[in-house]
Design a protein around this motif. Structure first.
Motif, short mmCIF file in Angstrom:
data_model
loop_
_atom_site.label_atom_id
_atom_site.label_comp_id
_atom_site.label_asym_id
_atom_site.label_seq_id
_atom_site.Cartn_x
_atom_site.Cartn_y
_atom_site.Cartn_z
N PHE A 33 0.84 -1.20 0.00
CA PHE A 33 0.00 0.00 0.00
C PHE A 33 0.87 1.25 0.00
CE2 PHE A 33 -2.97 -3.18 1.55
CZ PHE A 33 -4.13 -2.86 0.86
N GLY A 34 2.02 1.16 0.65
CA GLY A 34 2.92 2.30 0.68
C GLY A 34 3.46 2.66 -0.69
N SER A 35 3.80 1.66 -1.50
CA SER A 35 4.35 1.94 -2.83
C SER A 35 3.27 2.50 -3.75
CB SER A 35 4.95 0.66 -3.43
OG SER A 35 3.98 -0.36 -3.54
N VAL A 36 2.03 2.03 -3.59
CA VAL A 36 0.94 2.60 -4.38
C VAL A 36 0.69 4.04 -3.93
CG1 VAL A 36 -1.48 2.41 -5.03
CG2 VAL A 36 -0.12 0.34 -4.74
N ALA A 37 0.73 4.28 -2.63
CA ALA A 37 0.52 5.63 -2.12
C ALA A 37 1.58 6.59 -2.66
CB ALA A 37 0.54 5.62 -0.60
N ALA A 38 2.82 6.13 -2.74
CA ALA A 38 3.88 6.98 -3.26
C ALA A 38 3.64 7.32 -4.72
CB ALA A 38 5.23 6.28 -3.09
N MET A 39 3.15 6.35 -5.49
CA MET A 39 2.85 6.58 -6.91
C MET A 39 1.74 7.62 -7.07
SD MET A 39 0.34 5.58 -9.38
CE MET A 39 -0.31 3.97 -8.91
N ILE A 40 0.70 7.52 -6.25
CA ILE A 40 -0.42 8.46 -6.35
C ILE A 40 0.00 9.85 -5.88
CG2 ILE A 40 -2.75 8.98 -5.53
CD1 ILE A 40 -3.08 5.92 -5.13
N ALA A 41 0.71 9.89 -4.74
CA ALA A 41 1.07 11.17 -4.15
C ALA A 41 2.05 11.95 -5.00
CB ALA A 41 1.66 10.94 -2.75
N ARG A 42 2.76 11.27 -5.89
CA ARG A 42 3.76 11.97 -6.70
C ARG A 42 3.14 13.10 -7.52
NH1 ARG A 42 6.26 7.68 -8.26
NH2 ARG A 42 5.20 7.33 -10.23
N ALA A 66 -7.96 9.83 -1.12
CA ALA A 66 -8.03 11.14 -0.46
C ALA A 66 -6.83 11.34 0.46
CB ALA A 66 -9.33 11.25 0.34
N GLY A 67 -6.46 10.29 1.18
CA GLY A 67 -5.29 10.37 2.04
C GLY A 67 -4.01 10.60 1.24
N CYS A 68 -3.91 9.95 0.08
CA CYS A 68 -2.73 10.15 -0.78
C CYS A 68 -2.67 11.57 -1.31
CB CYS A 68 -2.76 9.15 -1.94
SG CYS A 68 -2.54 7.43 -1.44
N THR A 69 -3.83 12.15 -1.58
CA THR A 69 -3.87 13.53 -2.05
C THR A 69 -3.39 14.50 -0.97
OG1 THR A 69 -5.74 12.97 -3.49
CG2 THR A 69 -5.36 15.30 -3.06
N LEU A 70 -3.82 14.26 0.27
CA LEU A 70 -3.33 15.08 1.38
C LEU A 70 -1.83 14.88 1.58
CD1 LEU A 70 -6.25 14.51 3.90
CD2 LEU A 70 -5.74 16.61 2.67
N LEU A 71 -1.37 13.64 1.43
CA LEU A 71 0.06 13.37 1.52
C LEU A 71 0.84 14.11 0.45
CD1 LEU A 71 2.51 11.78 2.62
CD2 LEU A 71 1.85 9.91 1.08
N SER A 72 0.28 14.15 -0.77
CA SER A 72 0.92 14.85 -1.87
C SER A 72 1.07 16.34 -1.54
CB SER A 72 0.09 14.67 -3.15
OG SER A 72 0.69 15.33 -4.24
N ALA A 73 0.02 16.94 -0.95
CA ALA A 73 0.09 18.35 -0.58
C ALA A 73 1.14 18.57 0.52
CB ALA A 73 -1.27 18.83 -0.11
N GLN A 108 3.83 16.73 1.13
CA GLN A 108 5.15 16.59 0.54
C GLN A 108 5.55 17.84 -0.23
OE1 GLN A 108 4.67 12.95 -1.70
NE2 GLN A 108 5.40 11.67 -0.01
N HIS A 109 4.58 18.45 -0.90
CA HIS A 109 4.87 19.68 -1.63
C HIS A 109 5.28 20.80 -0.68
CE1 HIS A 109 4.57 22.68 -4.81
NE2 HIS A 109 3.84 23.42 -3.99
N ILE A 110 4.56 20.91 0.43
CA ILE A 110 4.88 21.94 1.43
C ILE A 110 6.30 21.74 1.96
CG2 ILE A 110 4.30 22.78 3.74
CD1 ILE A 110 1.36 22.15 3.06
N ARG A 111 6.71 20.49 2.09
CA ARG A 111 8.04 20.16 2.62
C ARG A 111 9.13 20.26 1.56
NH1 ARG A 111 8.07 14.52 4.34
NH2 ARG A 111 10.09 15.05 5.30
N GLY A 112 8.74 20.61 0.32
CA GLY A 112 9.73 20.70 -0.75
C GLY A 112 10.11 19.37 -1.35
N ARG A 113 9.26 18.34 -1.17
CA ARG A 113 9.54 17.01 -1.69
C ARG A 113 8.44 16.55 -2.64
NH1 ARG A 113 13.48 14.34 0.82
NH2 ARG A 113 12.57 12.29 0.35
#
Length: 373
Positions: A258-267, A345-352, A354-359
């Motif tokens: 699930f973590g690898s899928v989350a990373a793909m979505i959050a990118r 939805a959680g991956c979308t929040l994670l994506s935001a 990561q963006h705030i953190r510069g990643r």
């Protein structure tokens, strides 16, 4: 009651007035075009960064293409540290050139910079550029069908949504929904119309070279994180495009957890929302109304509100069935679409975050998302 009826109304619109996206009717094996009288020259451009695990299989599938015309392959090794280029060179194929990529300049994403170098390396007499990822394996007749469709309808772009790997529990739960959500955003039937929006699937895109040049080349989308849809929109201004599902081009990248899928979505999820906190807030609220409300009302409410919730829940489960059938997965996953949507939805929040953190847009050690300000 009002919320339940609103959610049900939204699903009625999605199912019956969104160009029937959920039926997944656009397939590369349907409405096959006639064989062209002459087969034009094609160059495949493959950007690759640290793809040692999959590069032999993906490039091998390109080498094995039974295309009757002039066909060459350019692999651009984007500063790989795992021997990707060395493995490709060992294939020792006459039609394959392996090019060492130049350092990444400011304002470019790594993939698009590698693609540009491959495009420039291709001979100017090339009629089509086949842009394909290093983790995609193609059936031997894939290029023939792509070119036949492009030539028959004089298309600026033909794109196939490669069939993603769907074997682990995480993949079975989340991957069919990934394609379902993509089609909801960009209904293939609408994209394929002359007046529809532009979109594409980056794993397999056949581009008419003169159309790309007229649009300003790869440089016109140099900083796009969602580069496939950016290219689709760019080329739609030059002429008709076509996108469809296929099981003849397959992703061989593993998303075991699930973590690898989350990373793909959050990118790229926050990039889809144009890095806007307001759009992010609206998206989360919209997901709650469309996906979370129906099961809550269906299990906790009474009377008409419960009936509306159950009806909306049933409609979303039914809408997912064609995609589940395409991936040959259990129809029961349709009932879990609210839970799947919560994960996205959680991956979308994670994506935001990561963006705030510069990643934001992290891929193979590079943070590629646009910076704030």
């Amino acid at each position: 009651m009002v919320i339940g009826l609103l959610s049900l109304t939204i699903w009625l619109v999605l199912v019956f007035a969104r160009h029937w996206f959920w039926l997944a009717r656009e397939r590369d094996t349907r409405d096959l075009p006639p064989v062209p009288e002459q087969w034009p020259k094609v160059v495949a451009v493959v950007p690759a960064r640290d793809e040692a695990e999959v590069i032999a299989e993906s490039i091998g599938s390109l080498i094995a293409q039974d295309y009757p015309g002039d066909f060459r392959i350019v692999l651009v090794d984007d500063s790989s540290s795992d021997g990707t280029g060395r493995i490709a060179r060992r294939l020792d194929a006459e039609r394959l050139d392996v090019v060492a990529g130049l350092p990444l300049p400011a304002g470019w994403t790594g993939k698009l910079w590698a693609v540009r170098q491959g495009v420039e390396y291709a001979n100017a007499t090339t009629a089509y550029l086949w842009l394909t990822d290093a983790d995609i394996a193609h059936a031997p007749d894939t290029l023939r069908t792509l070119v036949a469709r492009a030539e028959s309808a004089e298309l600026a772009l033909v794109s196939l949504m490669a069939k993603l790997r769907c074997e682990t529990i995480a993949e079975r739960m989340l991957i069919p929904a990934f394609v379902f959500f993509f089609q909801m955003l960009y209904p293939f039937g609408l994209v394929n119309r002359s007046g529809g929006p532009g979109a594409a699937a980056g794993g397999c895109m056949l581009v008419r070279r003169v159309s790309l040049e007229a649009a300003g080349g790869i440089a016109a989308i140099r900083g796009a994180l969602i580069d496939d849809c950016a290219l689709g929109a760019l080329l739609k201004r030059q002429g008709r495009i076509w996108i469809g599902l296929t099981d003849r081009s397959r992703s061989i990248r593993r998303y075991d957890t699930f973590g690898s899928v989350a990373a793909m979505i959050a990118r790229s999820a926050y990039a889809q929302l144009r890095y806007s906190p307001a759009v992010l807030t609206g998206t989360i609220l919209g997901l709650a109304l469309v996906y979370f409300t129906p099961p809550l009302l269906g299990t906790l409410a009474d009377g008409p509100a419960r009936a509306a919730g159950l009806a909306a829940w049933l409609m979303m489960a039914i809408a997912l069935q064609p995609m589940l059938a395409f991936y040959r997965r259990s129809p029961l996953w349709g009932l879990l679409l609210p839970l799947i949507a919560a994960f996205y939805a959680g991956c979308t929040l994670l994506s935001a975050w990561q963006h705030i953190r510069g990643r934001g847009g992290m891929w193979k050690g590079r943070a590629q998302a646009a910076a704030d300000g």
